[in-house]
Design an enzyme around this catalytic site. Structure first.
Site, PDB file in Angstrom:
ATOM      1  N   GLU A 255       0.612  -1.300  -0.084  1.00 23.73           N
ATOM      2  CA  GLU A 255      -0.012   0.152  -0.497  1.00 23.73           C
ATOM      3  C   GLU A 255       0.698   1.155   0.029  1.00 23.73           C
ATOM      4  OE1 GLU A 255      -3.035  -0.161  -0.528  1.00 23.73           O
ATOM      5  OE2 GLU A 255      -3.817  -1.944   0.035  1.00 23.73           O
ATOM      6  N   CYS A 289      -2.520   8.538   2.860  1.00 26.79           N
ATOM      7  CA  CYS A 289      -1.950   8.836   1.240  1.00 26.79           C
ATOM      8  C   CYS A 289      -3.316   8.745   0.159  1.00 26.79           C
ATOM      9  CB  CYS A 289      -1.651   7.269   1.333  1.00 26.79           C
ATOM     10  SG  CYS A 289      -2.915   6.000   1.616  1.00 26.79           S
TER      11      CYS A 289
HETATM   12  P1  NAD Z   1       8.250   5.441   4.936  1.00 33.95           P
HETATM   13  O1  NAD Z   1       8.085   4.358   3.350  1.00 33.95           O
HETATM   14  O2  NAD Z   1       9.410   6.363   4.880  1.00 33.95           O
HETATM   15  O3  NAD Z   1       8.032   4.613   6.069  1.00 33.95           O
HETATM   16  C1  NAD Z   1       6.967   3.501   5.824  1.00 33.95           C
HETATM   17  C2  NAD Z   1       7.586   2.979   7.022  1.00 33.95           C
HETATM   18  O4  NAD Z   1       8.444   1.490   6.567  1.00 33.95           O
HETATM   19  C3  NAD Z   1       8.085   2.647   8.139  1.00 33.95           C
HETATM   20  O5  NAD Z   1       8.061   2.157   9.510  1.00 33.95           O
HETATM   21  C4  NAD Z   1       9.753   3.082   8.352  1.00 33.95           C
HETATM   22  O6  NAD Z   1       9.939   2.999   9.664  1.00 33.95           O
HETATM   23  C5  NAD Z   1       9.450   1.325   7.085  1.00 33.95           C
HETATM   24  N1  NAD Z   1      10.937   2.113   6.583  1.00 33.95           N
HETATM   25  C6  NAD Z   1      11.623   3.175   6.160  1.00 33.95           C
HETATM   26  N2  NAD Z   1      12.331   3.063   5.455  1.00 33.95           N
HETATM   27  C7  NAD Z   1      12.690   1.650   5.387  1.00 33.95           C
HETATM   28  C8  NAD Z   1      13.766   0.490   4.912  1.00 33.95           C
HETATM   29  N3  NAD Z   1      14.010   1.022   4.188  1.00 33.95           N
HETATM   30  N4  NAD Z   1      13.692  -0.725   5.317  1.00 33.95           N
HETATM   31  C9  NAD Z   1      12.440  -1.347   5.906  1.00 33.95           C
HETATM   32  N5  NAD Z   1      11.555  -0.372   6.221  1.00 33.95           N
HETATM   33  C10 NAD Z   1      11.579   1.088   5.902  1.00 33.95           C
HETATM   34  O7  NAD Z   1       7.132   6.391   4.561  1.00 33.95           O
HETATM   35  P2  NAD Z   1       6.163   6.970   6.098  1.00 33.95           P
HETATM   36  O8  NAD Z   1       6.976   8.414   5.711  1.00 33.95           O
HETATM   37  O9  NAD Z   1       6.314   6.715   6.904  1.00 33.95           O
HETATM   38  O10 NAD Z   1       4.691   7.171   5.149  1.00 33.95           O
HETATM   39  C11 NAD Z   1       4.047   8.072   4.576  1.00 33.95           C
HETATM   40  C12 NAD Z   1       3.968   6.763   3.023  1.00 33.95           C
HETATM   41  O11 NAD Z   1       3.124   6.265   3.753  1.00 33.95           O
HETATM   42  C13 NAD Z   1       2.934   7.899   1.842  1.00 33.95           C
HETATM   43  O12 NAD Z   1       3.836   8.202   1.148  1.00 33.95           O
HETATM   44  C14 NAD Z   1       1.900   7.778   2.106  1.00 33.95           C
HETATM   45  O13 NAD Z   1       1.016   7.811   0.744  1.00 33.95           O
HETATM   46  C15 NAD Z   1       2.291   6.272   2.443  1.00 33.95           C
HETATM   47  N6  NAD Z   1       0.557   5.961   2.652  1.00 33.95           N
HETATM   48  C16 NAD Z   1       0.491   4.883   2.423  1.00 33.95           C
HETATM   49  C17 NAD Z   1      -1.237   4.215   2.161  1.00 33.95           C
HETATM   50  C18 NAD Z   1      -1.399   2.940   1.804  1.00 33.95           C
HETATM   51  O14 NAD Z   1      -2.427   2.676   2.418  1.00 33.95           O
HETATM   52  N7  NAD Z   1      -1.059   2.764   0.372  1.00 33.95           N
HETATM   53  C19 NAD Z   1      -1.402   4.585   3.102  1.00 33.95           C
HETATM   54  C20 NAD Z   1      -0.874   5.509   4.223  1.00 33.95           C
HETATM   55  C21 NAD Z   1       0.034   6.051   4.107  1.00 33.95           C
END
Ligand code: NAD
Length: 481
Positions: A255, A289
């Site tokens: 997602e 998102c």
């Molecule tokens: P992010 O991708 O920076 O982080 C998401 C998660 O991944 C966090 O738990 C983070 O600690 C982890 N993470 C970061 N780097 C990683 C790595 N190298 N390996 C493994 N895990 C890692 O996103 P964010 O800033 O926390 O959230 C915002 C983003 O999430 C936006 O792009 C938003 O659109 C998206 N989002 C999507 C949905 C959906 O259902 N499509 C819902 C909510 C948020």
């Protein structure tokens, strides 16, 4: 009680094998409205991550064999406890994420609903039986739980993104290792505590909080006992993870990010569109998102829509989410706040007319709503997921032009269409390249509906009837019967 006080039942350690585990080092959780420290929590190492897999794998051997009704009743109990204690959940979200109280409460109720929905779905999984057309056998299709599910969640919905994964996984008979974001881990740990009280056996849900997500995730994904990845977060990190899951051909539910267009077409009701825009754009302060990220408004309505939208934005009271009189809270961190301010500056330097609609406090991660007009499709704000209270408005000459611009993105999660009636709305919705379309309304999310994106916004669907299948493997038996 001080304003920053956490609910008494908030754990701060890792949850592994049914025990709250102390770690060698800690990690501070910050309140973005004050930059004060809320708590110190566990900082899991790679070894802690593997210990969580050990316990999830062991628990799977028995949990996967339990009757669906048993799992359903535990999930139902989790729904009941969470609902009874919903203010604690909202409090944690408002404190660690910064969002307004009404958004925190809305999210908490939405999050609890996933426990109820999947408690109902647990015993509704169907198999199949039919005769082969050749007549030589029968075709039986069965579903079985995949195994240990690794879950990674983002900070923008600290509760709902977790329950949307844990509830279907447990309903399906899978066990979980959850890695919440370091910005909002307290809500995750609180949910872990609720699940324990609801009767989830030791090891079925494990939670590892950490400052370094990369190494722990790589080790967990490389472990042959892990059967699936369920990720919600940015497209950038999603792609990094897909490179890793490809090495094991691991099922991966993704997602990812969005860049939702909001169309106001000729003949639309402007007041209704403004009311919808306030929800689609301002829920969570724009950090969703599904948030409306760019507005395409027909030239006959553009001036009226912009004036009325600005007036509505000016009516918002900005301040700490924990104060229930505020309706626009803080961004999650100073870093996120700075990213948004930088994007506004870039829009200004591209020639956009920027109007600041309100005054934000200066001593936390606050951003006032900003309207940006006089920009073209293709400018920075139409290409970037802003994740804040910024409203770029592009004037369009026709419905066809609006649809073309709306689809001109690598993302495809959500779209909003305000049309003269629902018939035209559906007609336009069928041309939108997004997994979800809200027609003449500002919100679509519902635990009973399939949530997910097309294009680079994701793989798979959560919620609805599809959600449980992200955790089930289909198996076919050929037999003469
Ligand atoms: P992010 O991708 O920076 O982080 C998401 C998660 O991944 C966090 O738990 C983070 O600690 C982890 N993470 C970061 N780097 C990683 C790595 N190298 N390996 C493994 N895990 C890692 O996103 P964010 O800033 O926390 O959230 C915002 C983003 O999430 C936006 O792009 C938003 O659109 C998206 N989002 C999507 C949905 C959906 O259902 N499509 C819902 C909510 C948020």
């Amino acid at each position: 009680m001080s304003v920053d006080a956490l609910p008494a039942s908030t754990p701060t350690r890792l949850l592994i094998g049914g025990e709250w585990i102390q770690t060698a080092t800690g990690l501070n959780v910050i309140n973005p409205a004050t930059y004060g420290t809320l708590a110190e929590i566990g900082n899991a190492t790679v070894e802690d991550g593997i210990a969580a897999v050990d316990s999830a794998y062991e628990a799977f051997q028995t949990w996967s064999l339990t009757p669906a009704r048993y799992r359903a009743e535990i999930l139902r109990k989790a729904f009941e406890i969470m609902t009874a204690e919903i203010e604690d959940c909202a409090r944690l979200i408002a404190l660690e994420n910064g969002k307004a109280w009404s958004d925190a409460m809305g999210e908490s109720l939405y999050a609890a609903e996933f426990f109820r929905w999947f408690s109902e779905e647990a015993s509704r999984v169907e198999g199949g039986f039919r005769y082969s057309p050749s007549g030589d056998k029968t075709i039986i299709t069965d579903h079985r739980p995949m195994g240990v599910a690794y879950m990674i969640t983002p900070w923008n919905f600290p509760a709902a993104m977790i329950t949307r994964k844990i509830a279907p996984a447990l309903a399906a008979g899978c066990t979980a290792v959850l890695k919440p974001p370091s910005e909002t881990p307290l809500t995750a740990l609180w949910i872990g505590e609720i699940l324990q009280r609801a009767g989830v056996p030791a090891g079925v849900v494990n939670i590892v909080t950490t400052a370094k997500s990369g190494p722990i995730s790589s080790a967990i994904l490389a472990d042959p006992r892990v059967a699936t990845l369920s990720f919600t977060g940015s497209t950038y990190v999603g792609k990094l993870l897909l490179e890793q899951t490809a090495q094991r051909v691991l099922p991966s539910s993704m997602e990812l990010g969005g860049n939702a267009p909001f169309l106001v077409l000729e003949g639309a009701d402007v007041d209704k569109a403004v009311a919808g825009a306030m929800v689609a754009k301002m829920r969570n302060g724009g950090a969703a998102c599904t948030a409306a990220n760019r507005f395409y408004v027909h030239e006959s309505l553009s001036a009226e829509f912009t004036t009325k939208f600005e007036a509505a934005l000016r009516g918002l009271k900005i301040g700490p989410g924990i104060d229930q009189s505020n309706n626009l809270g803080a961004m999650v961190s100073e870093n996120e706040r700075n990213k948004i301010v930088e994007l506004i500056d870039q829009a200004r330097s591209e020639g956009g007319t920027v109007t600041e609609a309100g005054n934000a406090p200066t001593d936390g991660a606050f951003v006032a709503p900003h309207l940006v007009s006089g920009i073209e499709h293709g400018s920075i704000l139409t290409r970037t997921e802003v994740f804040g209270p910024v409203v770029p408005i592009v004037t369009v000459g026709s419905t066809e032009e609006a649809i073309k611009m709306a689809n001109d993105t690598e993302y495809g999660l959500m779209s909003y269409v305000f049309a003269k009636d629902n018939g035209e709305g559906i007609h336009v919705a069928r041309k939108m390249q997004s997994g979800m379309v809200a027609i003449n309304r500002g919100i679509a999310s519902d635990p009973a509906a399939p949530f997910g994106g097309m294009k680079e916004s994701g793989l798979g669907r959560e919620g609805g009837f599809a959600g449980i299948h992200e955790f089930l493997e289909k198996q076919y038996f050929a037999v003469e019967l």
